[in-house]
Write a protein that holds these residues in place. Structure first.
Motif, short mmCIF file in Angstrom:
data_model
loop_
_atom_site.label_atom_id
_atom_site.label_comp_id
_atom_site.label_asym_id
_atom_site.label_seq_id
_atom_site.Cartn_x
_atom_site.Cartn_y
_atom_site.Cartn_z
N LEU A 168 84.82 -6.43 17.37
CA LEU A 168 84.86 -7.87 17.67
C LEU A 168 83.54 -8.33 18.26
N CYS A 169 83.04 -7.62 19.26
CA CYS A 169 81.79 -7.98 19.92
C CYS A 169 80.63 -7.97 18.92
N PHE A 170 80.59 -6.98 18.04
CA PHE A 170 79.56 -6.87 17.01
C PHE A 170 79.56 -8.13 16.15
N ASN A 171 80.75 -8.66 15.90
CA ASN A 171 80.89 -9.82 15.01
C ASN A 171 80.62 -11.15 15.71
N ILE A 172 81.05 -11.29 16.97
CA ILE A 172 80.93 -12.60 17.64
C ILE A 172 79.74 -12.68 18.60
N GLY A 173 79.18 -11.52 18.96
CA GLY A 173 78.04 -11.51 19.87
C GLY A 173 78.42 -11.15 21.29
N VAL A 174 77.43 -10.63 22.01
CA VAL A 174 77.65 -10.13 23.37
C VAL A 174 78.10 -11.23 24.32
N LYS A 175 77.40 -12.36 24.33
CA LYS A 175 77.74 -13.43 25.27
C LYS A 175 79.13 -13.98 25.00
N ALA A 176 79.43 -14.26 23.75
CA ALA A 176 80.75 -14.80 23.41
C ALA A 176 81.85 -13.82 23.83
N PHE A 177 81.64 -12.54 23.56
CA PHE A 177 82.63 -11.54 23.95
C PHE A 177 82.76 -11.48 25.47
N SER A 178 81.65 -11.32 26.15
CA SER A 178 81.66 -11.12 27.60
C SER A 178 82.27 -12.30 28.35
N ASP A 179 82.06 -13.51 27.85
CA ASP A 179 82.57 -14.71 28.52
C ASP A 179 83.96 -15.12 28.03
N SER A 180 84.55 -14.33 27.14
CA SER A 180 85.79 -14.74 26.48
C SER A 180 87.03 -14.66 27.36
N THR A 181 88.00 -15.49 27.04
CA THR A 181 89.31 -15.43 27.67
C THR A 181 89.97 -14.09 27.36
N LEU A 182 89.69 -13.54 26.19
CA LEU A 182 90.24 -12.23 25.82
C LEU A 182 89.88 -11.18 26.87
N VAL A 183 88.64 -11.12 27.26
CA VAL A 183 88.20 -10.15 28.27
C VAL A 183 88.95 -10.39 29.58
N LYS A 184 89.09 -11.66 29.97
CA LYS A 184 89.82 -11.97 31.20
C LYS A 184 91.27 -11.51 31.10
N LYS A 185 91.89 -11.70 29.95
CA LYS A 185 93.29 -11.30 29.76
C LYS A 185 93.44 -9.77 29.81
N ILE A 186 92.53 -9.07 29.17
CA ILE A 186 92.58 -7.60 29.19
C ILE A 186 92.38 -7.10 30.62
N ASN A 187 91.41 -7.65 31.32
CA ASN A 187 91.12 -7.21 32.68
C ASN A 187 92.22 -7.55 33.68
N SER A 188 93.04 -8.55 33.36
CA SER A 188 94.13 -8.90 34.26
C SER A 188 95.46 -8.26 33.82
N ASN A 189 95.35 -7.31 32.88
CA ASN A 189 96.54 -6.61 32.37
C ASN A 189 97.61 -7.56 31.86
N SER A 190 97.18 -8.58 31.13
CA SER A 190 98.12 -9.54 30.53
C SER A 190 98.97 -8.84 29.48
N SER A 191 100.02 -9.51 29.07
CA SER A 191 100.91 -8.96 28.05
C SER A 191 100.17 -8.75 26.74
N ILE A 192 100.69 -7.86 25.94
CA ILE A 192 100.07 -7.58 24.64
C ILE A 192 100.10 -8.83 23.75
N LEU A 193 101.11 -9.69 23.95
CA LEU A 193 101.17 -10.94 23.18
C LEU A 193 100.02 -11.87 23.56
N GLU A 194 99.68 -11.91 24.85
CA GLU A 194 98.54 -12.71 25.29
C GLU A 194 97.24 -12.14 24.72
#
Length: 159
Positions: free
Chosen positions: A102-128
């Motif tokens: 994903l990061c390779f495709n969207i770029g480092v900044k987009a990945f690093s600043d993404s809501t996805l990263v925040k959700k993974i780091n906060s142990n959100s549900s797999i649906l989130e």
């Protein structure tokens, strides 16, 4: 622990494995002559828009398979580092592979600043996590990457 010793947190630097490499090669494709990608950016090899020295790909450029592999090995490191830096929770090799793709495709900044990263780091549900993984489906304003995101997410959830 002896008095006066500090506990040192061990830094783990994951790298993609052969499955991760194959995933990126499959999703990006391998083209040895420069072409315009879906958003009209000159691209070559495994979706490279620039070379390891920072030069942008130009129309008319050509590379060999060997050179493509060499470039990939140098370029993928920055995406591995970005995922290692952004993700603060333990992850599996498959999760790492999917996120580097994903990061390779969207770029480092987009990945690093993404809501996805925040959700993974906060142990959100797999649906989130799925919701925010597949949110990265547009290129040039069209949802042409949804199939790729679903395949990446499937790998993310594979044990």
């Amino acid at each position: 622990m002896a008095q006066g010793q500090l506990e040192v947190e061990e830094e783990i630097n994951m790298k993609i494995d052969i499955k991760g490499r194959e995933l990126i090669y499959k999703e990006e494709g391998v083209v040895l002559s420069a072409y315009l990608d879906s958003v009209k950016i000159p691209t070559i090899g495994v979706g490279f828009t620039f070379y390891p020295n920072g030069d942008k790909v130009k129309m008319g450029d050509k590379i060999t398979h060997v050179k493509c592999d060499e470039i990939f090995d140098k370029i993928v490191v920055q995406f591995e580092q970005a995922v290692n830096k952004a993700i603060k929770v333990p992850i599996t090799q498959n999760q790492f592979n999917a996120m580097v793709s994903l990061c390779f495709n969207i770029g480092v900044k987009a990945f690093s600043d993404s809501t996805l990263v925040k959700k993974i780091n906060s142990n959100s549900s797999i649906l989130e996590v799925e919701k925010w993984f597949t949110a990265w489906c547009n290129a040039g304003g069209a949802p042409i990457l949804l199939g790729r995101r679903k395949r990446e997410f499937k790998i993310y959830t594979t044990t």
